[in-house]
Design an enzyme around this catalytic site. Structure first.
Site, mmCIF file in Angstrom:
data_model
loop_
_atom_site.group_PDB
_atom_site.id
_atom_site.type_symbol
_atom_site.label_atom_id
_atom_site.label_comp_id
_atom_site.label_asym_id
_atom_site.label_seq_id
_atom_site.Cartn_x
_atom_site.Cartn_y
_atom_site.Cartn_z
ATOM 1 N N ASN A 9 0.882 -1.167 0.000
ATOM 2 C CA ASN A 9 0.000 0.000 0.000
ATOM 3 C C ASN A 9 0.921 1.218 0.000
ATOM 4 O OD1 ASN A 9 -1.830 2.026 0.469
ATOM 5 N ND2 ASN A 9 -2.679 1.130 2.340
ATOM 6 N N ARG A 93 -2.658 -2.081 -3.332
ATOM 7 C CA ARG A 93 -3.840 -1.259 -3.138
ATOM 8 C C ARG A 93 -3.729 -0.063 -4.084
ATOM 9 N NH1 ARG A 93 -6.093 1.144 2.482
ATOM 10 N NH2 ARG A 93 -8.014 1.976 1.622
ATOM 11 N N HIS A 181 -12.818 3.252 0.107
ATOM 12 C CA HIS A 181 -12.790 2.258 1.195
ATOM 13 C C HIS A 181 -13.430 0.934 0.761
ATOM 14 C CE1 HIS A 181 -12.495 5.758 4.263
ATOM 15 N NE2 HIS A 181 -11.309 5.185 4.148
ATOM 16 N N HIS A 208 -17.015 2.851 8.198
ATOM 17 C CA HIS A 208 -15.556 2.730 8.256
ATOM 18 C C HIS A 208 -15.029 4.043 8.838
ATOM 19 C CE1 HIS A 208 -11.477 1.456 6.858
ATOM 20 N NE2 HIS A 208 -11.295 2.755 7.059
ATOM 21 N N LEU A 209 -14.705 4.015 10.133
ATOM 22 C CA LEU A 209 -14.311 5.241 10.834
ATOM 23 C C LEU A 209 -12.836 5.169 11.216
ATOM 24 C CD1 LEU A 209 -17.442 5.488 13.203
ATOM 25 C CD2 LEU A 209 -17.173 6.402 10.873
ATOM 26 N N GLY A 210 -11.979 5.681 10.355
ATOM 27 C CA GLY A 210 -10.540 5.748 10.651
ATOM 28 C C GLY A 210 -10.100 7.193 10.537
ATOM 29 N N ARG A 241 -9.969 16.053 7.066
ATOM 30 C CA ARG A 241 -10.764 16.394 5.870
ATOM 31 C C ARG A 241 -12.160 16.847 6.284
ATOM 32 N NH1 ARG A 241 -9.978 10.816 2.872
ATOM 33 N NH2 ARG A 241 -8.049 10.379 3.998
ATOM 34 N N MET A 284 -8.883 11.024 17.436
ATOM 35 C CA MET A 284 -10.094 10.891 18.240
ATOM 36 C C MET A 284 -9.789 10.618 19.717
ATOM 37 S SD MET A 284 -13.296 11.133 18.347
ATOM 38 C CE MET A 284 -14.142 11.025 16.782
ATOM 39 N N ARG A 285 -8.717 9.856 19.990
ATOM 40 C CA ARG A 285 -8.380 9.575 21.397
ATOM 41 C C ARG A 285 -8.097 10.865 22.157
ATOM 42 N NH1 ARG A 285 -4.279 5.024 19.549
ATOM 43 N NH2 ARG A 285 -4.114 6.665 18.013
ATOM 44 N N GLY A 328 -10.234 2.349 12.794
ATOM 45 C CA GLY A 328 -9.625 2.632 14.099
ATOM 46 C C GLY A 328 -10.606 3.130 15.147
ATOM 47 N N ILE A 329 -11.474 4.071 14.773
ATOM 48 C CA ILE A 329 -12.447 4.623 15.720
ATOM 49 C C ILE A 329 -13.605 3.641 15.910
ATOM 50 C CG2 ILE A 329 -14.071 6.524 16.124
ATOM 51 C CD1 ILE A 329 -12.138 8.323 14.482
ATOM 52 N N ASN A 332 -12.422 0.679 18.035
ATOM 53 C CA ASN A 332 -11.847 0.901 19.369
ATOM 54 C C ASN A 332 -12.600 1.843 20.284
ATOM 55 O OD1 ASN A 332 -9.382 -0.696 19.019
ATOM 56 N ND2 ASN A 332 -8.906 0.803 17.442
ATOM 57 N N GLU A 379 -8.145 -4.937 5.106
ATOM 58 C CA GLU A 379 -8.036 -4.645 3.669
ATOM 59 C C GLU A 379 -6.882 -5.423 3.040
ATOM 60 O OE1 GLU A 379 -8.089 -0.852 5.436
ATOM 61 O OE2 GLU A 379 -9.164 0.042 3.768
HETATM 62 P P1 ADP Z 1 -6.296 5.004 8.943
HETATM 63 O O1 ADP Z 1 -7.524 5.546 8.277
HETATM 64 O O2 ADP Z 1 -5.106 5.899 8.817
HETATM 65 O O3 ADP Z 1 -6.022 3.539 8.635
HETATM 66 P P2 ADP Z 1 -7.137 4.030 11.532
HETATM 67 O O4 ADP Z 1 -8.213 3.148 10.957
HETATM 68 O O5 ADP Z 1 -5.986 3.383 12.187
HETATM 69 O O6 ADP Z 1 -6.620 5.096 10.493
HETATM 70 O O7 ADP Z 1 -7.855 4.998 12.594
HETATM 71 C C1 ADP Z 1 -7.176 6.013 13.244
HETATM 72 C C2 ADP Z 1 -8.145 6.693 14.193
HETATM 73 O O8 ADP Z 1 -8.578 5.724 15.159
HETATM 74 C C3 ADP Z 1 -7.527 7.845 14.967
HETATM 75 O O9 ADP Z 1 -8.415 8.950 15.002
HETATM 76 C C4 ADP Z 1 -7.407 7.274 16.377
HETATM 77 O O10 ADP Z 1 -7.543 8.265 17.343
HETATM 78 C C5 ADP Z 1 -8.595 6.357 16.418
HETATM 79 N N1 ADP Z 1 -8.488 5.401 17.534
HETATM 80 C C6 ADP Z 1 -7.633 4.372 17.694
HETATM 81 N N2 ADP Z 1 -7.823 3.786 18.910
HETATM 82 C C7 ADP Z 1 -8.836 4.475 19.506
HETATM 83 C C8 ADP Z 1 -9.512 4.381 20.757
HETATM 84 N N3 ADP Z 1 -9.185 3.456 21.659
HETATM 85 N N4 ADP Z 1 -10.500 5.265 21.032
HETATM 86 C C9 ADP Z 1 -10.837 6.216 20.141
HETATM 87 N N5 ADP Z 1 -10.254 6.346 18.945
HETATM 88 C C10 ADP Z 1 -9.268 5.501 18.630
#
Ligand code: ADP
Length: 393
Positions: A9, A93, A181, A208-210, A241, A284-285, A328-329, A332, A379
């Site tokens: 990727n 990718r 995505h 899909h929340l990253g 964005r 987000m953390r 990621g969001i 987690n 992915e």
């Molecule tokens: P990418 O789109 O770059 O692949 P990811 O899918 O890894 O990104 O997502 C990154 C996001 O996930 C960041 O905003 C990060 O803060 C959030 N994230 C990861 N772990 C947690 C958590 N435990 N609580 C809240 N948000 C989280």
């Protein structure tokens, strides 16, 4: 000794890699990692399947590897680590498949040229995705390579879902909603039947929340609508964005602030979203842990926009059987999942609060009218599967 498939990727400043081994019918993750800072100060990191660090390397500032050097370094590293295993193919990718490529594609000089013609549709990503393909075609012409597209899964969307209300000539030229995505959504669609067979055949929305974020309406396993459109800028607010925007804002920025295309691009891609609203962070953390009112505002807007889009996608599907959180969001953050689920209780969704806090996949209550799930996306595995399938054809 096993057959190995490498997944790459490649972005503008990094290359992520994963190596999978064929184990009978399945593909097992063997090792993976990334090279970052390809044009600033390059760092390399690789981990084994159990998460154990295998190797770390830093290059001095001023001596970055570039894509060329990074691929050469990676080739040496993989040669050492593969041992008895043999590399049989590389899956890439690639962000854009345009109108023509609705499925993964075996690569050669001619197909790469056709993909390069799509660069104007994704100038920030497509040229970088294609760089390692060109390099490998030159150096290892006999090594099979496959491109897997982020847009391909969405090519099943009805024509109406793909249209902007612009003059039809622009639509015919390719100015339309593509959606992105797709590899993540395709993976989720492949995992859902084992968890909820009825919903997998029915209507579901995947979130899909990253760092990048989008949502997709899936009917019977096929994409029918998505929040991202012509570019990966549309739809939800993301890390940096802006998401959906009245196009009149862009005219205002040109007329009143004298911004040119590059300045607007920087504003919309890099200074907006969670970072722009909070003024604090795109992570987000950090925002969830902060007491700052603007951090709270950014999270509130994020959830509000998700809930609005959910209503729109449920309408496109004519109802909803399941909701799936990923990225990621989505994977987690129990808090974001809970806030979204509570806000769509009107759809008949009942959250199981304790399941949502634990590691369980199903986060809806047994009596809930629609089910809700947390499913980690993969992915890279999706790309490896496609690559193996094309190799066998
Ligand atoms: P990418 O789109 O770059 O692949 P990811 O899918 O890894 O990104 O997502 C990154 C996001 O996930 C960041 O905003 C990060 O803060 C959030 N994230 C990861 N772990 C947690 C958590 N435990 N609580 C809240 N948000 C989280």
């Amino acid at each position: 000794m096993s057959r190995a498939i490498l997944v790459l990727n490649a972005g503008s400043s990094s290359i992520k890699f994963s190596l999978f081994l064929e184990q009978g019918e399945s593909l097992e993750f063997f090792l993976g990692g990334q090279l970052e800072g390809l044009y600033t100060s390059t760092r390399f990191k690789a981990k084994q399947a159990q998460g154990l660090l295998m190797r770390e390397n830093d290059w001095p500032q001023g001596l970055p590897l570039g894509h060329d050097g990074a691929i050469a370094y990676l080739a040496d590293f993989l040669r050492e680590e593969l041992g008895q295993h043999s590399l049989v193919a590389v899956g890439h990718r690639v962000v854009h498949g345009g109108l023509d490529f609705a499925a993964p594609l075996r690569l050669n000089a001619e197909t790469v040229e056709r993909l390069e013609k799509l660069n104007p549709l994704a100038p920030l990503h497509q040229p970088h995705n294609l760089k390692p393909i060109r390099l490998l075609l030159d150096r290892l012409p006999d090594l099979p390579q496959v491109a897997c597209f982020d847009t391909a899964f969405h090519r099943t969307q009805p024509e109406l879902a793909q249209m902007f209300a612009l003059p039809k000539d622009l639509h015919d030229e390719g100015v339309r909603r593509y959606g992105f995505h797709g590899l993540s959504y395709e993976y989720i669609a492949s995992a859902l039947p084992a968890l909820d067979p009825a919903a997998a055949q029915g209507r579901c929305v995947v979130l899909h929340l990253g760092n990048g974020a989008s949502m997709c309406a899936i009917s019977g396993g096929n994409s029918v609508a998505s929040t991202m459109g012509f570019t990966a800028l549309d739809g939800l607010p993301m890390g940096t964005r802006c998401g959906a925007l009245d196009p009149g804002v862009i005219l205002y920025l040109i007329d009143q602030h004298g911004l040119d295309a590059r300045a607007i691009e920087d504003l919309l891609y890099k200074q907006s979203g969670l970072l722009g609203v909070s003024g604090l962070s795109s992570d987000m953390r950090t925002l969830l842990a902060s007491e700052e009112p603007r951090a709270k505002l950014a999270v509130d807007l994020y959830v509000y926009r998700i809930v609005r889009e959910l209503g729109s996608l449920a309408a496109a599907l004519g109802g909803l059987d399941a909701l799936v959180f990923t990225g990621g969001i989505g994977e987690n953050s129990a808090e974001i999942r809970a806030r979204v689920c509570r806000a769509v209780a009107w759809l008949g969704l009942e959250l199981n609060e304790s399941a949502n806090q634990s590691g369980l996949a199903r986060i809806s209550a047994p009596a809930s009218k629609l089910s809700a799930w947390k499913i980690p996306t993969d992915e890279e595995l999706m790309i490896a599967r496609h690559t193996r399938r094309l190799l066998a054809e």
